[in-house]
Scaffold this active site. Structure first.
Site, PDB file in Angstrom:
ATOM      1  N   GLY A 232       0.883  -1.498  -0.002  1.00 47.05           N
ATOM      2  CA  GLY A 232      -0.300  -0.359   0.129  1.00 47.05           C
ATOM      3  C   GLY A 232       1.391   1.334   0.503  1.00 47.05           C
ATOM      4  O   GLY A 232       1.805   1.283   0.044  1.00 47.05           O
ATOM      5  N   CYS A 260       5.680  -5.994   1.347  1.00 46.12           N
ATOM      6  CA  CYS A 260       5.702  -4.476   1.310  1.00 46.12           C
ATOM      7  C   CYS A 260       5.447  -3.943   2.972  1.00 46.12           C
ATOM      8  O   CYS A 260       5.415  -3.744   3.063  1.00 46.12           O
ATOM      9  CB  CYS A 260       5.141  -4.065  -0.564  1.00 46.12           C
ATOM     10  SG  CYS A 260       5.671  -2.564  -1.123  1.00 46.12           S
ATOM     11  N   LEU A 261       4.297  -2.907   2.137  1.00 48.35           N
ATOM     12  CA  LEU A 261       4.038  -1.483   3.312  1.00 48.35           C
ATOM     13  C   LEU A 261       3.373  -3.447   4.996  1.00 48.35           C
ATOM     14  O   LEU A 261       3.697  -2.837   5.706  1.00 48.35           O
ATOM     15  CB  LEU A 261       2.578  -0.749   3.123  1.00 48.35           C
ATOM     16  CG  LEU A 261       1.753  -0.412   4.548  1.00 48.35           C
ATOM     17  CD1 LEU A 261       2.892   1.006   4.650  1.00 48.35           C
ATOM     18  CD2 LEU A 261       0.619  -0.019   3.781  1.00 48.35           C
ATOM     19  N   GLN A 264       6.452  -3.732   6.768  1.00 54.68           N
ATOM     20  CA  GLN A 264       6.651  -2.902   7.604  1.00 54.68           C
ATOM     21  C   GLN A 264       5.567  -2.799   8.890  1.00 54.68           C
ATOM     22  O   GLN A 264       6.041  -2.202  10.255  1.00 54.68           O
ATOM     23  CB  GLN A 264       6.823  -1.535   7.184  1.00 54.68           C
ATOM     24  CG  GLN A 264       7.706  -1.500   5.809  1.00 54.68           C
ATOM     25  CD  GLN A 264       7.494  -0.176   4.495  1.00 54.68           C
ATOM     26  OE1 GLN A 264       6.379   0.510   4.858  1.00 54.68           O
ATOM     27  NE2 GLN A 264       7.526  -0.627   3.414  1.00 54.68           N
ATOM     28  N   GLY A 304       9.106   3.333  -0.483  1.00 51.11           N
ATOM     29  CA  GLY A 304      10.175   4.756   0.213  1.00 51.11           C
ATOM     30  C   GLY A 304      10.229   4.371   1.933  1.00 51.11           C
ATOM     31  O   GLY A 304      11.506   5.172   1.941  1.00 51.11           O
ATOM     32  N   HIS A 344       8.266  -7.776  -3.523  1.00 51.17           N
ATOM     33  CA  HIS A 344       7.059  -8.271  -3.740  1.00 51.17           C
ATOM     34  C   HIS A 344       7.040  -9.573  -4.832  1.00 51.17           C
ATOM     35  O   HIS A 344       7.338  -9.876  -5.944  1.00 51.17           O
ATOM     36  CB  HIS A 344       6.118  -7.425  -5.547  1.00 51.17           C
ATOM     37  CG  HIS A 344       5.633  -6.135  -4.988  1.00 51.17           C
ATOM     38  ND1 HIS A 344       4.181  -5.814  -4.699  1.00 51.17           N
ATOM     39  CD2 HIS A 344       6.228  -5.300  -4.583  1.00 51.17           C
ATOM     40  CE1 HIS A 344       4.292  -4.678  -3.867  1.00 51.17           C
ATOM     41  NE2 HIS A 344       5.079  -4.447  -3.870  1.00 51.17           N
ATOM     42  N   GLU A 346       4.796 -11.834  -5.214  1.00 53.53           N
ATOM     43  CA  GLU A 346       3.994 -11.690  -6.998  1.00 53.53           C
ATOM     44  C   GLU A 346       4.575 -11.334  -8.072  1.00 53.53           C
ATOM     45  O   GLU A 346       3.749 -11.513  -9.416  1.00 53.53           O
ATOM     46  CB  GLU A 346       2.363 -11.279  -6.619  1.00 53.53           C
ATOM     47  CG  GLU A 346       1.782  -9.378  -6.478  1.00 53.53           C
ATOM     48  CD  GLU A 346       2.682  -9.088  -5.984  1.00 53.53           C
ATOM     49  OE1 GLU A 346       2.899  -7.467  -5.445  1.00 53.53           O
ATOM     50  OE2 GLU A 346       3.877 -10.039  -4.924  1.00 53.53           O
TER      51      GLU A 346
END
Length: 365
Positions: A232, A260-261, A264, A304, A344, A346
């Site tokens: 996201g 990813c997000l 975190q 990021g 990722h 995927e």
């Protein structure tokens, strides 16, 4: 239906020659960064406003449709380092969400016509139909080198700098829960913080019932076999409800997989800290090392922020490292079924080297 694009003869304007010998109608425009730096280019004549977003770059050579529709890019102006964008047109079937997510695109050259039988419109037609700005004829190599030196920052596309470049928080998620494969016995919760469609496609290849829920939905009191925290946009610390619910999921102890997000968020839920990378990792050829096996993988990435390794609590370790800057690319618990990756698996677009992580998640349920 895509909006029709106007074109005029070369004596009236310039840039992007079509098959008919006409030119796509453009005017001089600019990319202005928050620190006052400007990069000149050309914009289609239908662009009359000023558009603001965080300026970032992607080094991928293909996959512009997937990148432009990736919810992780919401609120950002995307600079493509590859010099020619749009040359194979737009195939909506390869989109990663139901609309273009970026605030704008910056390219060296945009192709008005495409050469792929699977496409049905040009890049410029597609952007025009959703009022997404594009800046063409830009020295994107110079922009990229500047952002690598100074770091990503707010910016605007228009004929003059935006008066206000303040960036807004963006949350991209489904509005209410959606269930897929209800006939399957094992059930996983897909926490949609801006999930790419290929994460859902990857899960649906497995015999799993999938409940896709909003990012702030509390699933902790429901029956489930595992949780997947999705990718996201934005700063992970802005997702406080998601973090609190993930903390409860970790306490319950059933398998949790973050992407990813989602990685975190898992780190923050476990008690670790995150920080903003200078210019992020956005591309399809990021090399990562699996720390347990010392095996290398080429990965697709778009983020990021990263987890601070020295903040990981007892029982957790960095399972993957980035071979370019040694940043954390994944975390894992030593005894419990919790693991995540910053890249990722995927990978759409990008390499499929790490698809096996979905199978690992499934076998842990």
């Amino acid at each position: 239906m895509a909006k029709k694009l106007t074109s005029t003869k070369a004596t009236e304007t310039h840039n992007n020659r079509s098959k008919r010998g006409d030119f796509f109608s453009t005017h001089i425009a600019r990319l202005d960064l928050a620190d006052g730096t400007a990069f000149m280019g050309m914009a289609p004549d239908w662009q009359t406003e000023t558009y603001v977003g965080e300026v970032v770059f992607n080094t991928g050579m293909t996959g512009y449709v997937e990148s432009l529709t990736d919810p992780s890019y919401a609120g950002q102006i995307l600079v493509f380092t590859y010099p020619l964008i749009g040359n194979y047109g737009v195939n909506i079937a390869s989109a990663e969400s139901d609309k273009i997510q970026v605030c704008g695109a910056v390219v060296s050259e945009a192709a008005l016509h495409w050469s792929h039988t699977g496409s049905d419109r040009s890049l410029l037609q597609w952007l025009h139909s959703q009022n997404i700005p594009i800046l063409m004829g830009v020295d994107t190599r110079a922009v990229t080198k500047y952002l690598r030196t100074k770091g990503t920052m707010a910016g605007s596309i228009g004929t003059r700098p935006a008066k206000d470049m303040a960036l807004q928080k963006r949350f991209v998620s489904v509005e209410k829960p959606i269930t897929y494969n209800p006939e399957c016995t094992k059930k996983v919760i897909l926490v949609d913080c801006g999930s790419k469609e290929n994460i859902l496609r990857s899960l649906r290849k497995l015999p799993l019932q999938i409940k896709r829920v909003p990012y702030d939905y509390d699933y902790s009191n429901e029956p489930y076999d595992g949780v997947l925290l999705s990718n996201g946009p934005g700063d992970p610390s802005d997702y406080q409800p998601t973090i609190e619910i993930a903390r409860k999921a970790l306490h319950i102890g059933k398998p949790v997989f973050g992407i990813c997000l989602g990685s975190q968020i898992m780190g923050l839920a476990a008690g670790a800290k995150t920080y903003k990378l200078k210019y992020g990792h956005r591309g399809h050829n990021q090399p990562c090392l699996e720390t347990k096996t010392t095996k290398g993988y080429i990965t697709s990435q778009n983020h990021g922020y990263a987890i601070a390794e020295d903040s990981l609590p007892k029982g957790w370790f960095a399972s993957f490292k980035n071979l370019n800057d040694a940043s954390v690319e994944g975390i894992e618990h030593r005894t419990k079924p919790f693991f995540s990756v910053q890249f990722h698996p995927e990978a759409c677009p990008g390499p499929t080297d790490t698809e096996w992580l979905f199978e690992r998640f499934y076998t842990s349920l």
